[in-house]
Design a protein around this motif. Sequence first.
Motif, PDB file in Angstrom:
ATOM      1  N   LEU A  27      -1.975  12.484  11.694  1.00  0.00           N
ATOM      2  CA  LEU A  27      -2.029  13.788  11.035  1.00  0.00           C
ATOM      3  C   LEU A  27      -1.092  13.773   9.829  1.00  0.00           C
ATOM      4  O   LEU A  27       0.124  13.679   9.972  1.00  0.00           O
ATOM      5  N   ASP A  28      -1.676  13.820   8.609  1.00  0.00           N
ATOM      6  CA  ASP A  28      -0.868  13.888   7.392  1.00  0.00           C
ATOM      7  C   ASP A  28      -0.456  15.329   7.157  1.00  0.00           C
ATOM      8  O   ASP A  28      -1.312  16.210   7.038  1.00  0.00           O
ATOM      9  N   ARG A  29       0.854  15.569   7.089  1.00  0.00           N
ATOM     10  CA  ARG A  29       1.371  16.921   6.909  1.00  0.00           C
ATOM     11  C   ARG A  29       1.893  17.113   5.483  1.00  0.00           C
ATOM     12  O   ARG A  29       1.737  16.240   4.648  1.00  0.00           O
ATOM     13  N   MET A  30       2.515  18.242   5.192  1.00  0.00           N
ATOM     14  CA  MET A  30       2.941  18.533   3.819  1.00  0.00           C
ATOM     15  C   MET A  30       3.860  17.446   3.264  1.00  0.00           C
ATOM     16  O   MET A  30       3.705  17.021   2.137  1.00  0.00           O
ATOM     17  N   SER A  31       4.820  16.996   4.068  1.00  0.00           N
ATOM     18  CA  SER A  31       5.729  15.963   3.553  1.00  0.00           C
ATOM     19  C   SER A  31       6.100  14.940   4.617  1.00  0.00           C
ATOM     20  O   SER A  31       7.138  14.301   4.533  1.00  0.00           O
ATOM     21  N   SER A  32       5.264  14.813   5.628  1.00  0.00           N
ATOM     22  CA  SER A  32       5.534  13.822   6.674  1.00  0.00           C
ATOM     23  C   SER A  32       4.234  13.500   7.400  1.00  0.00           C
ATOM     24  O   SER A  32       3.166  13.970   7.017  1.00  0.00           O
ATOM     25  N   ARG A  33       4.351  12.722   8.471  1.00  0.00           N
ATOM     26  CA  ARG A  33       3.190  12.293   9.227  1.00  0.00           C
ATOM     27  C   ARG A  33       3.475  12.444  10.710  1.00  0.00           C
ATOM     28  O   ARG A  33       4.612  12.280  11.143  1.00  0.00           O
ATOM     29  N   SER A  34       2.451  12.746  11.499  1.00  0.00           N
ATOM     30  CA  SER A  34       2.595  12.803  12.955  1.00  0.00           C
ATOM     31  C   SER A  34       1.478  12.006  13.604  1.00  0.00           C
ATOM     32  O   SER A  34       0.402  11.844  13.030  1.00  0.00           O
ATOM     33  N   GLU A  35       1.770  11.503  14.799  1.00  0.00           N
ATOM     34  CA  GLU A  35       0.766  10.773  15.581  1.00  0.00           C
ATOM     35  C   GLU A  35       0.407  11.648  16.773  1.00  0.00           C
ATOM     36  O   GLU A  35       1.282  12.048  17.543  1.00  0.00           O
ATOM     37  N   ILE A  36      -0.881  11.966  16.913  1.00  0.00           N
ATOM     38  CA  ILE A  36      -1.325  12.916  17.928  1.00  0.00           C
ATOM     39  C   ILE A  36      -2.100  12.178  19.019  1.00  0.00           C
ATOM     40  O   ILE A  36      -3.090  11.490  18.734  1.00  0.00           O
ATOM     41  N   PHE A  37      -1.639  12.326  20.263  1.00  0.00           N
ATOM     42  CA  PHE A  37      -2.322  11.728  21.415  1.00  0.00           C
ATOM     43  C   PHE A  37      -3.241  12.790  22.017  1.00  0.00           C
ATOM     44  O   PHE A  37      -2.767  13.829  22.490  1.00  0.00           O
ATOM     45  N   ILE A  38      -4.558  12.542  21.975  1.00  0.00           N
ATOM     46  CA  ILE A  38      -5.539  13.512  22.465  1.00  0.00           C
ATOM     47  C   ILE A  38      -6.225  12.910  23.686  1.00  0.00           C
ATOM     48  O   ILE A  38      -7.116  12.060  23.561  1.00  0.00           O
ATOM     49  N   PHE A  39      -5.777  13.321  24.875  1.00  0.00           N
ATOM     50  CA  PHE A  39      -6.314  12.732  26.101  1.00  0.00           C
ATOM     51  C   PHE A  39      -7.687  13.313  26.442  1.00  0.00           C
ATOM     52  O   PHE A  39      -8.136  14.308  25.858  1.00  0.00           O
ATOM     53  N   ASN A  40      -8.352  12.679  27.386  1.00  0.00           N
ATOM     54  CA  ASN A  40      -9.783  12.883  27.612  1.00  0.00           C
ATOM     55  C   ASN A  40     -10.208  14.336  27.776  1.00  0.00           C
ATOM     56  O   ASN A  40     -11.186  14.769  27.167  1.00  0.00           O
ATOM     57  N   ASP A  41      -9.488  15.109  28.601  1.00  0.00           N
ATOM     58  CA  ASP A  41      -9.891  16.500  28.856  1.00  0.00           C
ATOM     59  C   ASP A  41     -10.003  17.293  27.556  1.00  0.00           C
ATOM     60  O   ASP A  41     -10.997  17.977  27.312  1.00  0.00           O
ATOM     61  N   LEU A  42      -8.972  17.189  26.720  1.00  0.00           N
ATOM     62  CA  LEU A  42      -8.975  17.920  25.455  1.00  0.00           C
ATOM     63  C   LEU A  42      -9.945  17.283  24.459  1.00  0.00           C
ATOM     64  O   LEU A  42     -10.628  17.984  23.709  1.00  0.00           O
ATOM     65  N   TYR A  43     -10.015  15.943  24.471  1.00  0.00           N
ATOM     66  CA  TYR A  43     -10.901  15.243  23.532  1.00  0.00           C
ATOM     67  C   TYR A  43     -12.359  15.683  23.721  1.00  0.00           C
ATOM     68  O   TYR A  43     -13.065  15.946  22.746  1.00  0.00           O
ATOM     69  N   GLU A  44     -12.794  15.763  24.964  1.00  0.00           N
ATOM     70  CA  GLU A  44     -14.185  16.164  25.240  1.00  0.00           C
ATOM     71  C   GLU A  44     -14.456  17.597  24.759  1.00  0.00           C
ATOM     72  O   GLU A  44     -15.546  17.899  24.282  1.00  0.00           O
ATOM     73  N   LYS A  45     -13.454  18.470  24.864  1.00  0.00           N
ATOM     74  CA  LYS A  45     -13.640  19.863  24.438  1.00  0.00           C
ATOM     75  C   LYS A  45     -13.626  20.002  22.916  1.00  0.00           C
ATOM     76  O   LYS A  45     -14.297  20.864  22.354  1.00  0.00           O
ATOM     77  N   LYS A  46     -12.834  19.165  22.252  1.00  0.00           N
ATOM     78  CA  LYS A  46     -12.583  19.377  20.824  1.00  0.00           C
ATOM     79  C   LYS A  46     -13.091  18.259  19.913  1.00  0.00           C
ATOM     80  O   LYS A  46     -12.752  18.232  18.729  1.00  0.00           O
ATOM     81  N   LYS A  47     -13.893  17.317  20.438  1.00  0.00           N
ATOM     82  CA  LYS A  47     -14.238  16.136  19.629  1.00  0.00           C
ATOM     83  C   LYS A  47     -15.030  16.472  18.364  1.00  0.00           C
ATOM     84  O   LYS A  47     -15.008  15.710  17.396  1.00  0.00           O
ATOM     85  N   GLU A  48     -15.712  17.614  18.358  1.00  0.00           N
ATOM     86  CA  GLU A  48     -16.443  18.006  17.152  1.00  0.00           C
ATOM     87  C   GLU A  48     -15.488  18.332  16.003  1.00  0.00           C
ATOM     88  O   GLU A  48     -15.845  18.215  14.831  1.00  0.00           O
TER      89      GLU A  48
END
Length: 666
Positions: free
Chosen positions: A587-608
Amino acid sequence: IDYIKSKYGKKSVAQIITFGTMKAKSSIRDVGRVMGLPYGQVDSIAKMIPVDPKVTLEKAMKLNKDLKESYENSATIKELIDHSMTLEGMHRHAATHAAGIVITPGELTNYVPLYKNPSTGDITTQADMKSVEDLGLLKMDFLGLRNLTVIDKALHIIKERHDKDIDISSLDLNDSNVFNLFASGNTIGIFQFESSGMQEHLKNLKPTQFEDLIAMNSLYRPGPMKNIPEYINRKHGKSQIKYLHPKLENILKETFGIIVYQEQVMEIATAIGGFTLSQSDIMRKAMGKKKKRLLAGFKTDFVNGAKEQNIDKKIAIEIFELLEKFAEYGFNKSHSAAYAMIAYQTAWLKNYYPAEYYAANLSSDITDTDKVVKLFDDAKRYDITILPPDVNLSFPDFRVIDDQTISYGLAAIKNVGYKAADDIAKYRVDNPTYNTIFDLCKIGSSAVNKKTLESLILSGACDRINGHRAQQFASIDQIVRFGQLYNQKMNNDQESLFSSSDTALDIPIPALEEIAQWSDEECLSKEKELIGFYLSGNPLEPYKTDLIDFEIDNINTKNKDLRVGGIISNIKLLFDKRNNQWAIATLDRMSSRSEIFIFNDLYEKKKELINDNALLFITGKLSNRQTDNDEILKIIADDIIDMKQARSKLSKYVHIKIEYNKKDLS
């Protein structure tokens, strides 16, 4: 390497061979190419293999049901995977080790078989680095450090701009301004000292002498890192310094009684155990590799040697056990001192000549987008502006315009290349200004081709000449045709070279296509593809207020609930032990970067929602993978929201904040 060859003779010095192996993905791609299968088909199969260096094709088929189905339902895919499984793990090609050099007392051919690379003609040993050592030959590692080039380049820029010759090897090593830079944690771009964890430790340590830098360089490693707080406390007199025996004081005084260096381990073995330096070095290696059988013998010899010096057996055993503990991760002091010297030199340049140092550093990291972004942000602390690429101003590399301004390097734009960038800049010597994009075709450079022109347009390098980006891009074919006609006429019409009028200029310049301008969002998206980040603007700008209101990214607070917003720039799809899909997104933010771990339950709900360039707001918790060494924030996502909907969905957080403030005031 050239020096070593001249000193010991070319026939006695060679680089060491290394072997590339056929991994799961690469074997699929190689076999697919040999079988003549369409690239897209092979690529889709390769992408089904989980991103894991240790994964095998057999394991990948167990993890990914789609891959297994493709294997079972297609004879072609079955053949592709069967051949790939046969080749998997085999050596694919020979290469040259990045740093390993072997030196023999006579001609190489008397000691080791050699290999000649058929494409480059380079000579290496046939034996790899482990085998070379087993043969009893002298193996050396010569590290090619980019920072040495940065220093050299910065010194050249300083000479050019200020007519000053700086002897970088004769700097005052007690310069308080340089130590203040370290003590403030202002170490982005400083060799070995730029990680966020190191910055925090430097702020606590407040280094005041060169020895502090050597020690921190040695301590900031996975094993000894836990000793940093105690080292800092002892330096500032907050903890008592104790020695198990008076003989240890002279050896450990410089590191406040803590064993930090390999040399200290060897000195203690000599001073307490009566070992020769040769014995102490063998013991140090045995401790580092935890060779228990060998260590048992050394322990006996050490205690006996201590007895001969009237040192109590119990104390001797305690000292030996202390050595065992520290030798496992002790660092070589001479190595650390050399690194600290380079760090000090880079810090000195950053402090006294920031513009020149940033230009040199950016030019050196010209293809590393992450480092370029970090240096850009850090340059703002010195009020240094980096101008966007411009064909009328930019050179191939980053150049200092004045003390507060640096011009963007054209060679840093994807698909442009150094040759094309250099030709564009050189043409301006006699022809100061490009007025139209058609002028870029007049320089007669084969390197300035259609792809180059497209990249210059999309990156914004042609914004200051006629037409907007959409017009220029839509007209690319006629721009290229004009260039071909112009240069053909220039080459054929020899008389034009000696006449007062340039007949080639009779070729009419076509009008650009009449087309609507791209939106800011579209311009920025294409710009990012070519530069690697957003330079002339940021798609997050319209959401800046929301991000200020809603974001929480302070990992040092007791509340570990985090909220961050940004743009997805990379998605890595993986499979868990149950063969369920999950993802790691950057995730590129305004002045930094983050790494987001999206596990299966949430991934299936939000993959679109999870797509490249998607603007998302993430709520979640700090990952237990977060360490002091990490440059970017690691978050386990609890929820993912489209940025456009974030205001309405997250407004409750603002109300909570307001209510809390009222309560606080009352």
